[in-house]
Design a protein around this motif. Structure first.
Motif, PDB file in Angstrom:
ATOM      1  N   THR A 248       0.848  -1.192   0.000  1.00 10.06           N
ATOM      2  CA  THR A 248       0.000   0.000   0.000  1.00 10.06           C
ATOM      3  C   THR A 248       0.882   1.240   0.000  1.00 10.06           C
ATOM      4  N   ALA A 249       0.242   2.392  -0.148  1.00  9.39           N
ATOM      5  CA  ALA A 249       0.975   3.660  -0.224  1.00  9.39           C
ATOM      6  C   ALA A 249       1.950   3.811   0.937  1.00  9.39           C
ATOM      7  N   GLY A 250       3.192   4.173   0.635  1.00 12.81           N
ATOM      8  CA  GLY A 250       4.224   4.392   1.641  1.00 12.81           C
ATOM      9  C   GLY A 250       5.085   3.183   1.940  1.00 12.81           C
ATOM     10  N   VAL A 251       4.667   1.994   1.504  1.00 12.03           N
ATOM     11  CA  VAL A 251       5.439   0.770   1.747  1.00 12.03           C
ATOM     12  C   VAL A 251       6.618   0.721   0.771  1.00 12.03           C
ATOM     13  N   THR A 252       7.774   0.281   1.275  1.00 12.02           N
ATOM     14  CA  THR A 252       8.942   0.123   0.412  1.00 12.02           C
ATOM     15  C   THR A 252       8.948  -1.283  -0.166  1.00 12.02           C
ATOM     16  N   ALA A 253       9.166  -1.337  -1.464  1.00  7.21           N
ATOM     17  CA  ALA A 253       9.229  -2.624  -2.170  1.00  7.21           C
ATOM     18  C   ALA A 253      10.520  -2.664  -2.978  1.00  7.21           C
ATOM     19  N   LEU A 254      10.826  -3.840  -3.497  1.00  9.31           N
ATOM     20  CA  LEU A 254      12.017  -4.030  -4.312  1.00  9.31           C
ATOM     21  C   LEU A 254      11.601  -4.334  -5.745  1.00  9.31           C
ATOM     22  N   ILE A 255      12.153  -3.604  -6.680  1.00 10.22           N
ATOM     23  CA  ILE A 255      11.911  -3.896  -8.097  1.00 10.22           C
ATOM     24  C   ILE A 255      12.833  -5.045  -8.482  1.00 10.22           C
ATOM     25  N   PHE A 256      12.235  -6.166  -8.933  1.00  6.03           N
ATOM     26  CA  PHE A 256      13.072  -7.317  -9.244  1.00  6.03           C
ATOM     27  C   PHE A 256      13.040  -7.726 -10.712  1.00  6.03           C
ATOM     28  N   ASP A 257      12.162  -7.128 -11.516  1.00  9.31           N
ATOM     29  CA  ASP A 257      12.124  -7.486 -12.935  1.00  9.31           C
ATOM     30  C   ASP A 257      11.353  -6.415 -13.706  1.00  9.31           C
ATOM     31  N   TYR A 258      11.525  -6.428 -15.022  1.00  8.90           N
ATOM     32  CA  TYR A 258      10.809  -5.497 -15.888  1.00  8.90           C
ATOM     33  C   TYR A 258      10.098  -6.293 -16.967  1.00  8.90           C
ATOM     34  N   ASP A 259       8.833  -6.019 -17.176  1.00 10.91           N
ATOM     35  CA  ASP A 259       8.045  -6.669 -18.220  1.00 10.91           C
ATOM     36  C   ASP A 259       8.024  -5.745 -19.433  1.00 10.91           C
ATOM     37  N   VAL A 260       8.748  -6.142 -20.466  1.00 10.61           N
ATOM     38  CA  VAL A 260       8.877  -5.303 -21.651  1.00 10.61           C
ATOM     39  C   VAL A 260       7.535  -5.148 -22.355  1.00 10.61           C
ATOM     40  N   ASP A 261       6.797  -6.235 -22.498  1.00  9.56           N
ATOM     41  CA  ASP A 261       5.519  -6.184 -23.218  1.00  9.56           C
ATOM     42  C   ASP A 261       4.503  -5.301 -22.487  1.00  9.56           C
ATOM     43  N   GLY A 262       4.389  -5.469 -21.173  1.00  7.24           N
ATOM     44  CA  GLY A 262       3.420  -4.699 -20.397  1.00  7.24           C
ATOM     45  C   GLY A 262       3.939  -3.339 -19.969  1.00  7.24           C
ATOM     46  N   GLU A 263       5.228  -3.108 -20.130  1.00  5.29           N
ATOM     47  CA  GLU A 263       5.892  -1.874 -19.725  1.00  5.29           C
ATOM     48  C   GLU A 263       5.648  -1.540 -18.257  1.00  5.29           C
ATOM     49  N   PHE A 264       5.872  -2.529 -17.390  1.00  2.00           N
ATOM     50  CA  PHE A 264       5.764  -2.318 -15.950  1.00  2.00           C
ATOM     51  C   PHE A 264       6.845  -3.117 -15.245  1.00  2.00           C
ATOM     52  N   PHE A 265       7.049  -2.778 -13.963  1.00  2.00           N
ATOM     53  CA  PHE A 265       8.048  -3.449 -13.140  1.00  2.00           C
ATOM     54  C   PHE A 265       7.352  -4.411 -12.187  1.00  2.00           C
ATOM     55  N   TRP A 266       7.992  -5.545 -11.948  1.00  2.00           N
ATOM     56  CA  TRP A 266       7.533  -6.487 -10.920  1.00  2.00           C
ATOM     57  C   TRP A 266       8.193  -6.097  -9.614  1.00  2.00           C
ATOM     58  N   VAL A 267       7.394  -6.054  -8.549  1.00  2.00           N
ATOM     59  CA  VAL A 267       7.915  -5.680  -7.231  1.00  2.00           C
ATOM     60  C   VAL A 267       7.541  -6.724  -6.191  1.00  2.00           C
ATOM     61  N   ALA A 268       8.319  -6.729  -5.127  1.00  2.00           N
ATOM     62  CA  ALA A 268       8.055  -7.592  -3.976  1.00  2.00           C
ATOM     63  C   ALA A 268       8.314  -6.765  -2.723  1.00  2.00           C
ATOM     64  N   PRO A 269       7.623  -7.072  -1.644  1.00  2.00           N
ATOM     65  CA  PRO A 269       7.828  -6.289  -0.416  1.00  2.00           C
ATOM     66  C   PRO A 269       9.225  -6.511   0.160  1.00  2.00           C
ATOM     67  N   ILE A 270       9.712  -5.492   0.839  1.00  2.00           N
ATOM     68  CA  ILE A 270      10.962  -5.608   1.593  1.00  2.00           C
ATOM     69  C   ILE A 270      10.558  -5.663   3.052  1.00  2.00           C
ATOM     70  N   TRP A 271      10.809  -6.776   3.693  1.00  2.00           N
ATOM     71  CA  TRP A 271      10.427  -6.923   5.099  1.00  2.00           C
ATOM     72  C   TRP A 271      11.597  -6.527   5.974  1.00  2.00           C
ATOM     73  N   SER A 272      11.318  -5.888   7.069  1.00  2.00           N
ATOM     74  CA  SER A 272      12.377  -5.406   7.976  1.00  2.00           C
ATOM     75  C   SER A 272      12.552  -6.334   9.170  1.00  2.00           C
ATOM     76  N   GLY A 273      12.832  -7.582   8.904  1.00  2.00           N
ATOM     77  CA  GLY A 273      13.149  -8.500  10.012  1.00  2.00           C
ATOM     78  C   GLY A 273      11.974  -9.291  10.522  1.00  2.00           C
ATOM     79  N   HIS A 274      10.745  -8.851  10.316  1.00  2.00           N
ATOM     80  CA  HIS A 274       9.590  -9.617  10.746  1.00  2.00           C
ATOM     81  C   HIS A 274       8.548  -9.589   9.638  1.00  2.00           C
ATOM     82  N   HIS A 275       7.772 -10.628   9.601  1.00  2.00           N
ATOM     83  CA  HIS A 275       6.742 -10.746   8.569  1.00  2.00           C
ATOM     84  C   HIS A 275       5.426 -10.266   9.150  1.00  2.00           C
ATOM     85  N   PRO A 276       4.768  -9.269   8.507  1.00  2.00           N
ATOM     86  CA  PRO A 276       3.506  -8.764   9.081  1.00  2.00           C
ATOM     87  C   PRO A 276       2.424  -9.823   9.047  1.00  2.00           C
ATOM     88  N   SER A 277       1.515  -9.754   9.988  1.00  2.00           N
ATOM     89  CA  SER A 277       0.437 -10.746  10.022  1.00  2.00           C
ATOM     90  C   SER A 277      -0.828 -10.205   9.413  1.00  2.00           C
TER      91      SER A 277
END
Length: 186
Positions: free
Chosen positions: A157-186
């Motif tokens: 959601t807005a304000g969350v930091t994520a990591l860009i790990f790939d680029y989709d050339v056809d869709g012209e967008f980036f794939w992202v995954a969350p960056i967790w800071s030591g604990h996994h949210p529930s």
């Protein structure tokens, strides 16, 4: 050796001789790390200005030295030798620009792939498999808002930091995954 120095310090050769001393001193400072080789932000035919100007001075010096020795010019002829040596220096320097340009390749153009591996901050209310935007900062400090998607169902959601790990050339967008800071949210 005395004749060489006499010719180098006689008009018209003395003018480029002084410039050659400056050029040699500059490159010695560069060699010992006391000066930067790119002190002039200018390109001469794809070659840094410091290299082009150094070649121009060296060729002009040689031309004026040869003219001084061969013609033993008077003051009037000396100006002609000086002008001619400058012209010879310009022509020879210009001829060397094309082969030297290959030694100074251009910086590669910026690419969207430059963002892969960089963190980003989500700017939309959520990121799904079909929707989302994030702000990413480039290596040069500039920022861009880019289209992002996620493969899973993580809470991005807005304000969350994520990591860009790939680029989709056809869709012209980036794939992202969350960056967790030591604990996994529930």
């Amino acid at each position: 050796m005395g004749e060489f120095f006499a010719a180098a310090l006689t008009f018209p050769a003395v003018v480029p001789s002084v410039l050659l001393v400056v050029v040699v001193a500059y490159w010695l400072l560069v060699a010992f790390g006391a000066a930067d080789a790119d002190w002039v932000e200018l390109d001469i035919g794809g070659v840094p200005a410091t290299v082009g100007l150094s070649l121009l001075v060296a060729f002009s010096w040689f031309g004026s030295l040869a003219g001084t020795v061969l013609l033993a010019p008077s003051t009037g002829v000396g100006f002609a030798v000086l002008g001619g040596s400058l012209l010879v220096g310009l022509v020879l320097t210009r001829l060397l620009m094309a082969p030297l340009k290959r030694l100074f390749p251009d910086d590669p153009p910026a690419s969207r792939l430059d963002f892969v591996g960089r963190p980003c901050v989500i700017r939309t209310g959520r990121v799904t498999q079909a929707f989302g935007q994030a702000e990413v900062t480039a290596a040069d400090g500039s920022s861009a808002v880019v289209q992002v998607r996620q493969a899973g169902n993580d809470t991005l959601t807005a304000g969350v930091t994520a990591l860009i790990f790939d680029y989709d050339v056809d869709g012209e967008f980036f794939w992202v995954a969350p960056i967790w800071s030591g604990h996994h949210p529930s």
